[in-house]
Each structure stands twice: as structure tokens, then as C-alpha cells.
Design a protein around this motif. Structure first.
Motif, PDB file in Angstrom:
ATOM      1  N   GLN A  41     152.433 105.871  12.445  1.00 35.21           N
ATOM      2  CA  GLN A  41     152.774 105.419  13.779  1.00 35.21           C
ATOM      3  C   GLN A  41     152.715 106.557  14.792  1.00 35.21           C
ATOM      4  O   GLN A  41     153.061 107.693  14.496  1.00 35.21           O
ATOM      5  CB  GLN A  41     154.181 104.822  13.780  1.00 35.21           C
ATOM      6  N   ASP A  43     153.894 107.655  18.738  1.00 41.36           N
ATOM      7  CA  ASP A  43     154.802 107.349  19.838  1.00 41.36           C
ATOM      8  C   ASP A  43     153.982 107.092  21.095  1.00 41.36           C
ATOM      9  O   ASP A  43     153.328 107.995  21.622  1.00 41.36           O
ATOM     10  CB  ASP A  43     155.761 108.520  20.046  1.00 41.36           C
ATOM     11  N   THR A  44     153.999 105.853  21.581  1.00 37.71           N
ATOM     12  CA  THR A  44     153.175 105.514  22.748  1.00 37.71           C
ATOM     13  C   THR A  44     153.609 106.271  23.999  1.00 37.71           C
ATOM     14  O   THR A  44     152.834 106.393  24.951  1.00 37.71           O
ATOM     15  CB  THR A  44     153.223 104.000  23.027  1.00 37.71           C
ATOM     16  N   ASN A 104     155.496  96.724  21.283  1.00 37.44           N
ATOM     17  CA  ASN A 104     155.023  98.063  21.657  1.00 37.44           C
ATOM     18  C   ASN A 104     155.146  99.018  20.477  1.00 37.44           C
ATOM     19  O   ASN A 104     155.532 100.174  20.607  1.00 37.44           O
ATOM     20  CB  ASN A 104     155.802  98.611  22.857  1.00 37.44           C
ATOM     21  N   SER A 105     154.790  98.504  19.314  1.00 38.80           N
ATOM     22  CA  SER A 105     154.916  99.276  18.081  1.00 38.80           C
ATOM     23  C   SER A 105     153.971  98.698  17.035  1.00 38.80           C
ATOM     24  O   SER A 105     153.643  97.509  17.063  1.00 38.80           O
ATOM     25  CB  SER A 105     156.354  99.207  17.561  1.00 38.80           C
ATOM     26  N   ASP A 107     154.882  98.847  13.906  1.00 40.38           N
ATOM     27  CA  ASP A 107     155.785  98.475  12.816  1.00 40.38           C
ATOM     28  C   ASP A 107     156.025  96.973  12.894  1.00 40.38           C
ATOM     29  O   ASP A 107     157.079  96.505  13.332  1.00 40.38           O
ATOM     30  CB  ASP A 107     157.099  99.245  12.931  1.00 40.38           C
ATOM     31  N   ASN A 126     146.797 102.576  15.160  1.00 42.97           N
ATOM     32  CA  ASN A 126     147.395 103.905  15.008  1.00 42.97           C
ATOM     33  C   ASN A 126     146.355 105.006  15.191  1.00 42.97           C
ATOM     34  O   ASN A 126     146.610 106.022  15.847  1.00 42.97           O
ATOM     35  CB  ASN A 126     148.045 104.037  13.628  1.00 42.97           C
TER      36      ASN A 126
END
Length: 230
Positions: A41, A43-44, A104-105, A107, A126
Motif C-alpha cells: 500500500q 499513502d495517497t 481511498n485505500s 485495503d 499500488n
């Protein structure tokens, strides 16, 4: 009569076995799914506004998509190319991008019956975001580096990576990965290509290897760290 009944039972058993194997092979829930495609992942909040392209290995072949980020949020995901099985993969294409955008992930839940495709979408997103994660360090000017061999480290996909970098007459002549914890097979293309790119261009401004983005970036970061030891 007994032999005939036994034969019929065997035929039925074999037919059921063939049906089960066929079902497993033609769904994305096949037991050999390892979910090990290399990505993590991002971090945006560290990603600049823009549209980024990423790819990952799907059930049948490479899957490529574009991810748009606005104000630190994923606003759009467009799958531009894939070879997934029509029908079986459709729920993943319909649900996974929407889940990623809403949360917004990356996950998010994988879609039952379309595991490979779901994970390919997640990994490709990703990898796209990793292209501009803001995590790279400032490149070292080679004219400031004396001749010698320097050791550097960085954080890879699975743990610490260590490299030795040799400089002669302001040129990188050798990049040797001394130790790493990367996934064998998946990371091999990065180890094969990235050091050669760095040596051939005498620069750290090289292309990451699709499907091994984090390993590629770890090699570049470790080389940069080594050069900074001068």
C-alpha cells in the motif's frame, strides 16, 4: 451384473472428479493462488495530483490501469488493458475499483470467484501510486563521489536490502546486491535489469520494472544511499 454396476460407479466417480477439476481451473479461486504479486500500500497523501499507470500479473496475463489522484484522494481508476476471462472477472472490475475509490485505500475486499483479478487490480493500483509516492531520496551527483566501493541500504518489499556500488572516474562500474529478503522469482527481473540500467546510464534516473516496482525502487534507493557515504 456386479461388474457392470462397478463400472457405472467408476464412470460416475470419474465424471464428478473431472467436473470438479474443470470448475477449479476455470475460476479464479484455484487453490494455487498465492497472492504474492509484489506490491504494498502507498499513502495517497504522499502522491502528487495526476494520472499514473500501473500494471500487475492477472489470472491470464498482464493487467494495466490508470489511476487518477486529486488532492490526496483516488478519484478514478481506468483498466486500460487486460486478458481476464470475460464474465468470471466482470464482478472484480465492477466492484474493486469502486471500493478503492470510496475508501481511498487498496485495503479492500477481494471478490469471491474472481480472486486473481481482484488482486491484480489492487496490485496494479499500488504499483501506479508507487511511481509518485514521494519516497525517493535526492540523487547524489557522481562528480562529488571519489573512486571506491561503497555500501548502502534501503527498505525493500520484505525487508532490508544491501548493495555495494563501485565508482571509477565518476562512473558507476558495478552494482552488487549483497543481501535482500525479496520474493524469489517476482523480484528477479528487477535484480537483472535495474543494476544494468544504472551502470549503462551512469544515473539513478532509470525505469522501474513492471511487477517488481518496490524492489526496483529499493535498489535505486540503496545505490543512492551507498553513494552518499562518500
Amino acid at each position: 451384473m456386479t461388474n457392470k454396476l462397478s463400472f457405472i460407479i467408476q464412470v460416475i466417480f470419474v465424471s464428478i472428479l473431472v467436473w470438479l477439476l474443470t470448475t477449479l481451473l476455470f475460476t479464479n479461486e484455484f487453490i494455487f493462488n498465492s497472492g504474492d504479486d509484489e506490491s504494498a500500500q502507498v499513502d495517497t497523501a504522499e502522491v502528487s495530483d495526476g494520472t499514473f499507470t500501473g500494471s500487475a500479473e492477472g489470472h491470464n496475463d498482464q493487467l494495466t490501469l490508470d489511476v487518477t489522484v486529486e488532492n490526496g484522494e483516488i478519484s478514478q481508476i481506468d483498466v486500460t488493458e487486460h486478458s481476464e476471462t470475460e464474465g468470471i472477472s466482470d464482478p472484480a472490475f465492477e466492484q474493486v475499483p469502486e471500493q478503492i475509490i470510496e475508501s481511498n485505500s487498496t485495503d479492500v475486499e477481494i471478490v469471491s470467484g474472481a480472486t486473481f483479478t481482484s488482486e491484480a487490480i489492487i496490485n496494479a493500483v499500488n504499483n501506479a501510486l508507487a511511481e509518485d509516492s514521494g519516497g525517493s531520496s535526492e540523487a547524489i551527483a557522481l562528480e562529488d563521489v571519489s573512486d571506491g566501493t561503497y555500501t548502502g541500504t534501503s527498505e525493500g518489499h520484505n525487508g532490508l536490502m544491501t548493495v555495494d556500488v563501485t565508482v571509477e572516474n565518476q562512473e558507476i562500474t558495478d552494482v552488487n546486491v549483497v543481501s535482500h529478503l525479496e520474493t524469489e522469482g517476482l523480484s528477479d527481473p528487477a535484480f537483472d535489469q535495474v543494476p544494468d540500467q544504472i551502470i549503462n546510464t551512469n544515473s539513478l534516473d532509470v525505469e522501474t520494472v513492471s511487477g517488481a516496482t518496490f524492489t526496483s525502487e529499493a535498489i535505486v534507493e540503496a545505490v543512492n544511499d551507498a553513494l552518499s557515504q562518500n
